[in-house]
Design a protein around this motif. Sequence first.
Motif, short mmCIF file in Angstrom:
data_model
loop_
_atom_site.label_atom_id
_atom_site.label_comp_id
_atom_site.label_asym_id
_atom_site.label_seq_id
_atom_site.Cartn_x
_atom_site.Cartn_y
_atom_site.Cartn_z
N SER A 83 0.83 -1.20 0.00
CA SER A 83 0.00 0.00 0.00
C SER A 83 0.87 1.26 0.00
O SER A 83 1.85 1.36 0.75
CB SER A 83 -0.91 0.02 1.23
OG SER A 83 -1.72 1.18 1.23
N TYR A 84 0.51 2.22 -0.83
CA TYR A 84 1.26 3.47 -0.95
C TYR A 84 1.34 4.20 0.38
O TYR A 84 2.38 4.75 0.74
CB TYR A 84 0.58 4.35 -2.01
CG TYR A 84 1.12 5.76 -2.13
CD1 TYR A 84 2.23 6.02 -2.91
CD2 TYR A 84 0.48 6.82 -1.48
CE1 TYR A 84 2.72 7.33 -3.04
CE2 TYR A 84 0.96 8.12 -1.61
CZ TYR A 84 2.08 8.36 -2.39
OH TYR A 84 2.55 9.64 -2.50
N ASN A 85 0.25 4.22 1.12
CA ASN A 85 0.23 4.97 2.38
C ASN A 85 1.11 4.36 3.46
O ASN A 85 1.39 4.99 4.47
CB ASN A 85 -1.20 5.15 2.90
CG ASN A 85 -1.94 3.85 3.10
OD1 ASN A 85 -2.82 3.53 2.31
ND2 ASN A 85 -1.61 3.07 4.12
N ASN A 86 1.56 3.12 3.26
CA ASN A 86 2.43 2.47 4.24
C ASN A 86 3.91 2.63 3.91
O ASN A 86 4.77 2.15 4.64
CB ASN A 86 2.11 0.98 4.35
CG ASN A 86 0.88 0.72 5.21
OD1 ASN A 86 0.55 1.53 6.07
ND2 ASN A 86 0.19 -0.38 4.96
N LYS A 87 4.21 3.29 2.80
CA LYS A 87 5.61 3.49 2.42
C LYS A 87 6.17 4.71 3.16
O LYS A 87 5.44 5.61 3.56
CB LYS A 87 5.73 3.69 0.91
CG LYS A 87 5.30 2.48 0.10
CD LYS A 87 6.10 1.24 0.48
CE LYS A 87 5.60 -0.02 -0.21
NZ LYS A 87 6.37 -1.22 0.18
N LYS A 88 7.47 4.72 3.31
CA LYS A 88 8.13 5.84 3.98
C LYS A 88 8.01 7.10 3.10
O LYS A 88 7.93 7.00 1.87
CB LYS A 88 9.60 5.51 4.23
CG LYS A 88 9.78 4.34 5.20
CD LYS A 88 11.24 4.01 5.39
CE LYS A 88 11.41 2.84 6.36
NZ LYS A 88 12.83 2.46 6.54
N PRO A 89 8.03 8.28 3.72
CA PRO A 89 7.87 9.51 2.95
C PRO A 89 8.88 9.65 1.80
O PRO A 89 8.52 10.08 0.71
CB PRO A 89 8.07 10.61 3.99
CG PRO A 89 7.63 9.99 5.27
CD PRO A 89 8.07 8.55 5.18
N ILE A 312 9.87 16.58 7.93
CA ILE A 312 10.34 17.63 8.82
C ILE A 312 9.54 17.67 10.13
O ILE A 312 10.11 17.74 11.22
CB ILE A 312 10.25 19.01 8.12
CG1 ILE A 312 11.20 19.03 6.91
CG2 ILE A 312 10.60 20.14 9.09
CD1 ILE A 312 11.02 20.23 6.01
N ALA A 313 8.21 17.62 10.01
CA ALA A 313 7.35 17.73 11.20
C ALA A 313 7.13 16.39 11.89
O ALA A 313 6.58 16.34 13.00
CB ALA A 313 6.00 18.32 10.80
N ARG A 314 7.53 15.29 11.22
CA ARG A 314 7.36 13.93 11.75
C ARG A 314 5.88 13.57 11.97
O ARG A 314 5.53 12.80 12.83
CB ARG A 314 8.15 13.74 13.05
CG ARG A 314 9.64 13.92 12.87
CD ARG A 314 10.41 13.61 14.15
NE ARG A 314 11.83 13.78 13.96
CZ ARG A 314 12.64 12.85 13.43
NH1 ARG A 314 12.14 11.70 13.04
NH2 ARG A 314 13.93 13.08 13.30
N ARG A 315 5.04 14.18 11.18
CA ARG A 315 3.61 13.84 11.18
C ARG A 315 3.00 14.30 9.86
O ARG A 315 3.48 15.24 9.23
CB ARG A 315 2.88 14.48 12.35
CG ARG A 315 2.91 16.00 12.37
CD ARG A 315 2.26 16.54 13.63
NE ARG A 315 2.36 18.00 13.72
CZ ARG A 315 1.48 18.85 13.18
NH1 ARG A 315 0.43 18.37 12.52
NH2 ARG A 315 1.64 20.15 13.29
#
Length: 351
Positions: A83-89, A312-315
């Motif tokens: 899933s795309y949303n589970n990949k790292k930024p 940067i914001a870690r969220r």
Amino acid sequence: MGTITFLLVLSFLVFFHELGHFLAARYFGVKVNVFSIGFGKQIYSKVWRGTRWQIALIPLGGYVQMKGQDDTKPGLYEDGTDSYNNKKPWQRIIILFAGPFANFVLAAILYFVIALAGANSLSPTVGTVQENSPALKAGIKPGDQIIRINNTEIKTWEQIGETIISTEGALNFYIKRDGQFISKVINPHVSDAQNMFRENIKKRMIGISPAPKVVTIYHDPVSAISFAWDKTIESSKMIFLGVQKLIQGIIPSSEIGGVITIGKVISDASESSIIALLAITALISVNLGVLNLLPIPALDGGHIMFNLYEIIARRKPSDRVFMYLTIAGWVILGSLMLLGIYNDINRLFLG
């Protein structure tokens, strides 16, 4: 025939852009549900290796629909390592950047082909000589072919201006006139001029303009690589600067063109020659790459900004902010498209 060529070229460019996203997504193990050329109702589709490849009714773009990614559902979450949303930024950034990058690669390939097939440029032949100019005082005449300036061999008119601007002091011009080779020393003066964006600038000039004569330059594979690299970088800089000047108001909004203008340019190029068609296709490909990197939420560049924010914001940005910014992005894009079409119609009726 021009309309068919336009649709084929546009579909080819869209396919290459989306292929960049697709290959990067698959490299990181993201499942791609749909690979679409066009929007709206599907005309043709085929499922292959878990992806539905389709051609849709409106051929003005395309998309890849990945598992866990949907602009209309910012809060969408789908389980699984595919899933795309589970990949790292940083992985998502590469997937997003891969589309525009594919456009730059395609442009470089097309410029490479042009270089091997023969790139057309203005001949370094003098057409007119201005009164009281350094060139006239040095004895330059219409019809003179400039062969060399100092130690720089000249093959195209463009190289003359580049060499004059990039050097200092007097220049040794080696010209061919009536079969004879002549040397002239010219001391350029700094004069008022306009750049491609019609801004008033100062630059070194000698007071000559080109003859309406074209020369074809053939490159070997090694020099063709250098030509392709230079043309891709040059085109990218030109479009980036164009966007900057548009934002600054230096370029008026009336200069923005829409699909009608693009279609006409492609049609005219196809009627001229295959080289002209390849050149305009390469330029549009670079254009797509640059514009898709703009930090507008609905574009790849906007999504890259969201992921940089997450690093940067870690969220992640809130779903509400994401939705509002995405809607704003679509409004901006829609407004630009309508403005382009409006300008196209004005040009058609006002000439």
